[in-house]
Design a protein around this motif. Structure first.
Motif, PDB file in Angstrom:
ATOM      1  N   LEU A  21      12.177  -0.062  -8.531  1.00 53.61           N
ATOM      2  CA  LEU A  21      11.825  -1.232  -9.328  1.00 53.61           C
ATOM      3  C   LEU A  21      11.977  -2.530  -8.541  1.00 53.61           C
ATOM      4  O   LEU A  21      11.218  -3.479  -8.763  1.00 53.61           O
ATOM      5  CB  LEU A  21      12.627  -1.261 -10.628  1.00 53.61           C
ATOM      6  N   GLY A  22      12.909  -2.571  -7.621  1.00 49.57           N
ATOM      7  CA  GLY A  22      13.019  -3.745  -6.752  1.00 49.57           C
ATOM      8  C   GLY A  22      11.765  -3.924  -5.910  1.00 49.57           C
ATOM      9  O   GLY A  22      11.252  -5.035  -5.741  1.00 49.57           O
ATOM     10  N   TYR A  23      11.250  -2.816  -5.410  1.00 49.18           N
ATOM     11  CA  TYR A  23      10.029  -2.871  -4.618  1.00 49.18           C
ATOM     12  C   TYR A  23       8.826  -3.241  -5.479  1.00 49.18           C
ATOM     13  O   TYR A  23       7.951  -3.998  -5.061  1.00 49.18           O
ATOM     14  CB  TYR A  23       9.794  -1.541  -3.895  1.00 49.18           C
ATOM     15  N   VAL A  24       8.780  -2.723  -6.708  1.00 54.68           N
ATOM     16  CA  VAL A  24       7.693  -3.063  -7.630  1.00 54.68           C
ATOM     17  C   VAL A  24       7.710  -4.566  -7.925  1.00 54.68           C
ATOM     18  O   VAL A  24       6.666  -5.208  -7.973  1.00 54.68           O
ATOM     19  CB  VAL A  24       7.790  -2.214  -8.925  1.00 54.68           C
ATOM     20  N   ALA A  25       8.886  -5.135  -8.105  1.00 50.93           N
ATOM     21  CA  ALA A  25       8.992  -6.584  -8.320  1.00 50.93           C
ATOM     22  C   ALA A  25       8.472  -7.340  -7.105  1.00 50.93           C
ATOM     23  O   ALA A  25       7.736  -8.328  -7.236  1.00 50.93           O
ATOM     24  CB  ALA A  25      10.442  -6.968  -8.615  1.00 50.93           C
ATOM     25  N   CYS A  26       8.833  -6.868  -5.923  1.00 50.38           N
ATOM     26  CA  CYS A  26       8.358  -7.490  -4.680  1.00 50.38           C
ATOM     27  C   CYS A  26       6.834  -7.436  -4.607  1.00 50.38           C
ATOM     28  O   CYS A  26       6.188  -8.439  -4.271  1.00 50.38           O
ATOM     29  CB  CYS A  26       8.986  -6.786  -3.480  1.00 50.38           C
ATOM     30  N   LEU A  27       6.252  -6.293  -4.902  1.00 47.91           N
ATOM     31  CA  LEU A  27       4.791  -6.161  -4.889  1.00 47.91           C
ATOM     32  C   LEU A  27       4.143  -7.145  -5.852  1.00 47.91           C
ATOM     33  O   LEU A  27       3.163  -7.811  -5.503  1.00 47.91           O
ATOM     34  CB  LEU A  27       4.363  -4.740  -5.276  1.00 47.91           C
ATOM     35  N   HIS A  28       4.666  -7.229  -7.066  1.00 47.14           N
ATOM     36  CA  HIS A  28       4.100  -8.150  -8.050  1.00 47.14           C
ATOM     37  C   HIS A  28       4.180  -9.595  -7.549  1.00 47.14           C
ATOM     38  O   HIS A  28       3.192 -10.337  -7.626  1.00 47.14           O
ATOM     39  CB  HIS A  28       4.814  -8.020  -9.396  1.00 47.14           C
ATOM     40  N   GLY A  29       5.346  -9.992  -7.071  1.00 44.79           N
ATOM     41  CA  GLY A  29       5.512 -11.366  -6.589  1.00 44.79           C
ATOM     42  C   GLY A  29       4.548 -11.690  -5.464  1.00 44.79           C
ATOM     43  O   GLY A  29       3.865 -12.723  -5.484  1.00 44.79           O
ATOM     44  N   ARG A  30       4.471 -10.812  -4.491  1.00 43.94           N
ATOM     45  CA  ARG A  30       3.629 -11.054  -3.322  1.00 43.94           C
ATOM     46  C   ARG A  30       2.140 -10.988  -3.652  1.00 43.94           C
ATOM     47  O   ARG A  30       1.378 -11.903  -3.351  1.00 43.94           O
ATOM     48  CB  ARG A  30       3.971 -10.048  -2.216  1.00 43.94           C
ATOM     49  N   ILE A  31       1.710  -9.898  -4.277  1.00 46.47           N
ATOM     50  CA  ILE A  31       0.277  -9.690  -4.519  1.00 46.47           C
ATOM     51  C   ILE A  31      -0.277 -10.718  -5.499  1.00 46.47           C
ATOM     52  O   ILE A  31      -1.347 -11.283  -5.275  1.00 46.47           O
ATOM     53  CB  ILE A  31       0.005  -8.245  -4.986  1.00 46.47           C
ATOM     54  N   ILE A  73       5.597   3.208  -1.334  1.00 44.12           N
ATOM     55  CA  ILE A  73       5.081   3.004  -2.685  1.00 44.12           C
ATOM     56  C   ILE A  73       3.836   2.142  -2.576  1.00 44.12           C
ATOM     57  O   ILE A  73       3.860   1.055  -1.995  1.00 44.12           O
ATOM     58  CB  ILE A  73       6.121   2.340  -3.601  1.00 44.12           C
ATOM     59  N   VAL A  74       2.725   2.648  -3.135  1.00 44.50           N
ATOM     60  CA  VAL A  74       1.445   1.945  -3.043  1.00 44.50           C
ATOM     61  C   VAL A  74       0.890   1.583  -4.415  1.00 44.50           C
ATOM     62  O   VAL A  74      -0.140   0.908  -4.515  1.00 44.50           O
ATOM     63  CB  VAL A  74       0.413   2.760  -2.239  1.00 44.50           C
ATOM     64  N   GLY A  75       1.563   2.029  -5.473  1.00 46.90           N
ATOM     65  CA  GLY A  75       1.129   1.715  -6.819  1.00 46.90           C
ATOM     66  C   GLY A  75       2.192   2.091  -7.821  1.00 46.90           C
ATOM     67  O   GLY A  75       3.107   2.856  -7.521  1.00 46.90           O
ATOM     68  N   PHE A  76       2.036   1.534  -9.022  1.00 47.16           N
ATOM     69  CA  PHE A  76       3.046   1.757 -10.052  1.00 47.16           C
ATOM     70  C   PHE A  76       2.444   1.457 -11.411  1.00 47.16           C
ATOM     71  O   PHE A  76       1.578   0.594 -11.554  1.00 47.16           O
ATOM     72  CB  PHE A  76       4.243   0.820  -9.826  1.00 47.16           C
ATOM     73  N   LEU A  77       2.934   2.173 -12.424  1.00 52.96           N
ATOM     74  CA  LEU A  77       2.590   1.928 -13.823  1.00 52.96           C
ATOM     75  C   LEU A  77       3.756   2.423 -14.657  1.00 52.96           C
ATOM     76  O   LEU A  77       4.385   3.432 -14.313  1.00 52.96           O
ATOM     77  CB  LEU A  77       1.319   2.707 -14.210  1.00 52.96           C
ATOM     78  N   SER A  78       4.049   1.714 -15.735  1.00 55.36           N
ATOM     79  CA  SER A  78       5.084   2.208 -16.638  1.00 55.36           C
ATOM     80  C   SER A  78       4.594   2.188 -18.072  1.00 55.36           C
ATOM     81  O   SER A  78       3.745   1.374 -18.450  1.00 55.36           O
ATOM     82  CB  SER A  78       6.377   1.387 -16.519  1.00 55.36           C
ATOM     83  N   GLY A  79       5.141   3.101 -18.856  1.00 57.70           N
ATOM     84  CA  GLY A  79       4.957   3.142 -20.295  1.00 57.70           C
ATOM     85  C   GLY A  79       6.318   2.902 -20.918  1.00 57.70           C
ATOM     86  O   GLY A  79       7.238   3.684 -20.701  1.00 57.70           O
ATOM     87  N   LEU A  94      -1.553  -1.541  -4.371  1.00 55.78           N
ATOM     88  CA  LEU A  94      -1.802  -2.315  -3.150  1.00 55.78           C
ATOM     89  C   LEU A  94      -3.312  -2.467  -2.987  1.00 55.78           C
ATOM     90  O   LEU A  94      -4.061  -1.517  -3.256  1.00 55.78           O
ATOM     91  CB  LEU A  94      -1.219  -1.606  -1.929  1.00 55.78           C
ATOM     92  N   PRO A  95      -3.768  -3.628  -2.566  1.00 58.41           N
ATOM     93  CA  PRO A  95      -5.220  -3.857  -2.471  1.00 58.41           C
ATOM     94  C   PRO A  95      -5.968  -2.795  -1.678  1.00 58.41           C
ATOM     95  O   PRO A  95      -7.067  -2.390  -2.070  1.00 58.41           O
ATOM     96  CB  PRO A  95      -5.321  -5.229  -1.796  1.00 58.41           C
ATOM     97  N   GLU A  96      -5.396  -2.326  -0.606  1.00 56.84           N
ATOM     98  CA  GLU A  96      -6.098  -1.341   0.224  1.00 56.84           C
ATOM     99  C   GLU A  96      -6.154   0.054  -0.401  1.00 56.84           C
ATOM    100  O   GLU A  96      -6.819   0.947   0.114  1.00 56.84           O
ATOM    101  CB  GLU A  96      -5.493  -1.281   1.636  1.00 56.84           C
ATOM    102  N   TYR A  97      -5.488   0.243  -1.537  1.00 61.06           N
ATOM    103  CA  TYR A  97      -5.524   1.525  -2.242  1.00 61.06           C
ATOM    104  C   TYR A  97      -6.384   1.464  -3.503  1.00 61.06           C
ATOM    105  O   TYR A  97      -6.419   2.409  -4.272  1.00 61.06           O
ATOM    106  CB  TYR A  97      -4.101   1.989  -2.580  1.00 61.06           C
ATOM    107  N   ARG A  98      -7.072   0.368  -3.698  1.00 63.59           N
ATOM    108  CA  ARG A  98      -7.975   0.226  -4.834  1.00 63.59           C
ATOM    109  C   ARG A  98      -9.337   0.806  -4.475  1.00 63.59           C
ATOM    110  O   ARG A  98      -9.722   0.834  -3.317  1.00 63.59           O
ATOM    111  CB  ARG A  98      -8.122  -1.249  -5.209  1.00 63.59           C
ATOM    112  N   GLY A  99     -10.048   1.264  -5.494  1.00 63.31           N
ATOM    113  CA  GLY A  99     -11.402   1.766  -5.273  1.00 63.31           C
ATOM    114  C   GLY A  99     -11.487   3.244  -4.953  1.00 63.31           C
ATOM    115  O   GLY A  99     -12.569   3.752  -4.658  1.00 63.31           O
ATOM    116  N   PHE A 100     -10.372   3.948  -5.009  1.00 61.27           N
ATOM    117  CA  PHE A 100     -10.347   5.392  -4.744  1.00 61.27           C
ATOM    118  C   PHE A 100     -10.136   6.213  -6.010  1.00 61.27           C
ATOM    119  O   PHE A 100      -9.934   7.421  -5.948  1.00 61.27           O
ATOM    120  CB  PHE A 100      -9.238   5.751  -3.745  1.00 61.27           C
ATOM    121  N   GLY A 101     -10.110   5.555  -7.175  1.00 60.53           N
ATOM    122  CA  GLY A 101      -9.906   6.273  -8.436  1.00 60.53           C
ATOM    123  C   GLY A 101      -8.451   6.414  -8.846  1.00 60.53           C
ATOM    124  O   GLY A 101      -8.151   7.083  -9.834  1.00 60.53           O
TER     125      GLY A 101
END
Length: 166
Positions: A21-31, A73-79, A94-101
């Protein structure tokens, strides 16, 4: 940022591990700062929400999908369980992992989880400028229910609530 030509082999796990979750927060802040100009207010919002998610995390009622390419970690989702619904939160790739489904696969997993726990209602909050994500949400049955002007993320924008019922 890596330039990915072929679809990567991504592992999606549903167990939360220390540091996730620390990394997910970092991704959100940066991206979101790079792509949308969201500032520290957004990062604070994400950190507070993730801290509450971790404190209240119940693996029988909550789910996290952690997408990994190797050990990265290249992506995340929570319910996140709510009174009579499940809230879709922290969806990021991560932007470079978009477009692959991968986004579609995560949404399919989210819907399957709703069915597994017999929850027929879900909702999410996003911003109007997240057009690509909104198109994905709408393909999975989410419909716009509310719009609220906001300056919470250090800029003027419109927050939107989308609801879905199975």
């Amino acid at each position: 940022m890596r330039n990915i030509v072929n679809p990567p082999k991504i592992n999606i796990r549903t167990d939360l591990r220390p540091g996730d979750l620390g990394y997910v927060a970092c991704l959100h802040g940066r991206i979101y700062n790079e792509e949308c100009g969201y500032g520290r207010g957004f990062e604070s919002y994400v950190l507070e929400g993730l801290a509450a998610f971790l404190r209240e995390y119940d693996p029988s009622r909550d789910r996290a999908w952690v997408c990994e390419d190797g050990s990265q970690i290249v992506g995340f989702l929570s319910g996140v369980h709510r009174d009579h619904a499940i809230q879709l939160r922290y969806f990021i790739l991560l932007p470079e992992y978009r477009g692959f489904g991968l986004g579609k696969k995560l949404m399919q997993s989210f819907i399957a989880y709703m069915k597994e726990i017999k929850c027929s209602r879900a909702y999410l909050w996003t911003t109007r400028e997240q057009e690509t994500a909104i198109a994905l949400y709408e393909r999975f049955g989410f419909r716009l229910r509310e719009e609220v002007p906001s300056e919470s993320f250090d800029k003027v924008l419109v927050e939107q609530r989308y609801d879905m019922e199975l």
